[in-house]
Design a protein around this motif. Structure first.
Motif: not given
Length: 297
Positions: A17-19, A24-36, A38-46, A88-92
């Motif tokens: 759902r988050a993906w 697609d505006q957030w990326h980690d230090g290696d340039g990989w997207p982390v939008n999912a 961020h979305g999963f973290a919001r869900f989990l925190l709620e 796949k990387r974001q699942f990790g």
């Protein structure tokens, strides 16, 4: 009597759902997207802030093409494209985030998240636990017992008695229902010519798939359009119907980590959490909420 509660999270659903919903505006230090992430973290925190679970298992799908169901039916979920490397990387990341917060995470190469949820719930039944299944997936409704709930944040929560209003059949009929009408999401064909409404009518009359197949001669006399053809198809596709039910029935015997039940929440790993927070580039508000969540319940 107040029953202890085990929260069981269908994590992959919320990662997907988050993906699909987060820009697609957030990326980690290696340039990989982390939008999912961020979305999963919001869900989990709620979820953690609202429910404050003392016992929780977050279940991930790793058996995307190696599930025991693929051995039974090679076309099971075969229409789904493989997840891109960016996802796949974001699942990790998401799994590591759960672990850093002290949450039990479950995944297995031969069993799906649904099976892990069913097996975890089954493992704590004898200790008087009730389950809260965090998912919108109708397949999981078959697990609901008298005291259980299914909960989809933002879309409501329902118990065993609410399943029929949503799906037209009782909770314990869900696997038989999907065996009859099929499940396009999982590429399960069902019985030719039997749709959702017809499947519900048949189960209202016969109660179970076994009774329907045993008393198939009665089908032709039911007041359903195309009843005679349905009776013929059920005779011709009897073995298929039984196979489809094997695929739609959630396993209760998936391997679980030794000593994990009843999945009491553990202490957070502050160092690991700091690394993930930096890697995903969370903002100040999310960082503060994660720090507070680490202290719950």
């Amino acid at each position: 009597m107040t029953r202890p509660t085990l929260h069981l999270v269908d994590a992959s659903l919320f990662v997907f759902r988050a993906w699909h919903s987060m820009p697609d505006q957030w990326h980690d230090g290696d340039g990989w997207p982390v939008n999912a992430v961020h979305g999963f973290a919001r869900f989990l925190l709620e979820l953690l802030e609202r429910e404050r679970p003392a016992h929780i298992a977050v279940c991930f799908d790793e058996a995307l093409d190696s599930c025991f169901r693929n051995a039974l039916y090679p076309q099971y979920k075969a229409h789904r494209p493989p997840a891109p490397d960016e996802l796949k990387r974001q699942f990790g990341y998401c799994k590591a985030l759960c672990q850093a917060l002290g949450l039990h995470t479950l995944a297995h190469g031969n069993y799906e998240a649904d099976d892990l949820i069913g097996s975890a719930l089954h493992a704590v039944r004898g200790d008087g636990f009730r389950g809260v299944i965090v998912s919108a997936d109708k397949d999981l409704s078959q697990l609901l017992g008298e005291h259980d709930e299914q909960y989809d944040p933002g879309r409501g929560r329902w118990g065993r008695d609410g399943v029929k209003a949503r799906h037209g059949v009782r909770a314990e009929q869900i696997a038989d229902y999907l065996a009859l009408c099929g499940d396009a999401v999982d590429n399960i064909p069902g019985i030719t010519g039997i749709g959702a409404k017809s499947a519900a009518v048949l189960l209202a009359h016969f109660d179970t798939l076994d009774a329907l197949l045993e008393r198939n001669e009665e089908v032709a006399f039911l007041r359903i359009r195309g009843a005679a053809q349905m009776a013929q198809r059920l005779r011709e596709q009897r073995e298929h119907a039984l196979l489809w039910r094997q695929l739609t029935t959630i396993a209760l015997d998936a391997p679980l980590p030794e000593g994990s039940a009843p999945f009491a929440r553990g202490e957070a790993d502050a160092a690991m959490l700091d690394v993930l927070v930096e890697g995903a580039g969370f903002g100040a508000t999310t960082r503060k909420r994660l720090a507070e969540a680490a202290k719950l319940p």
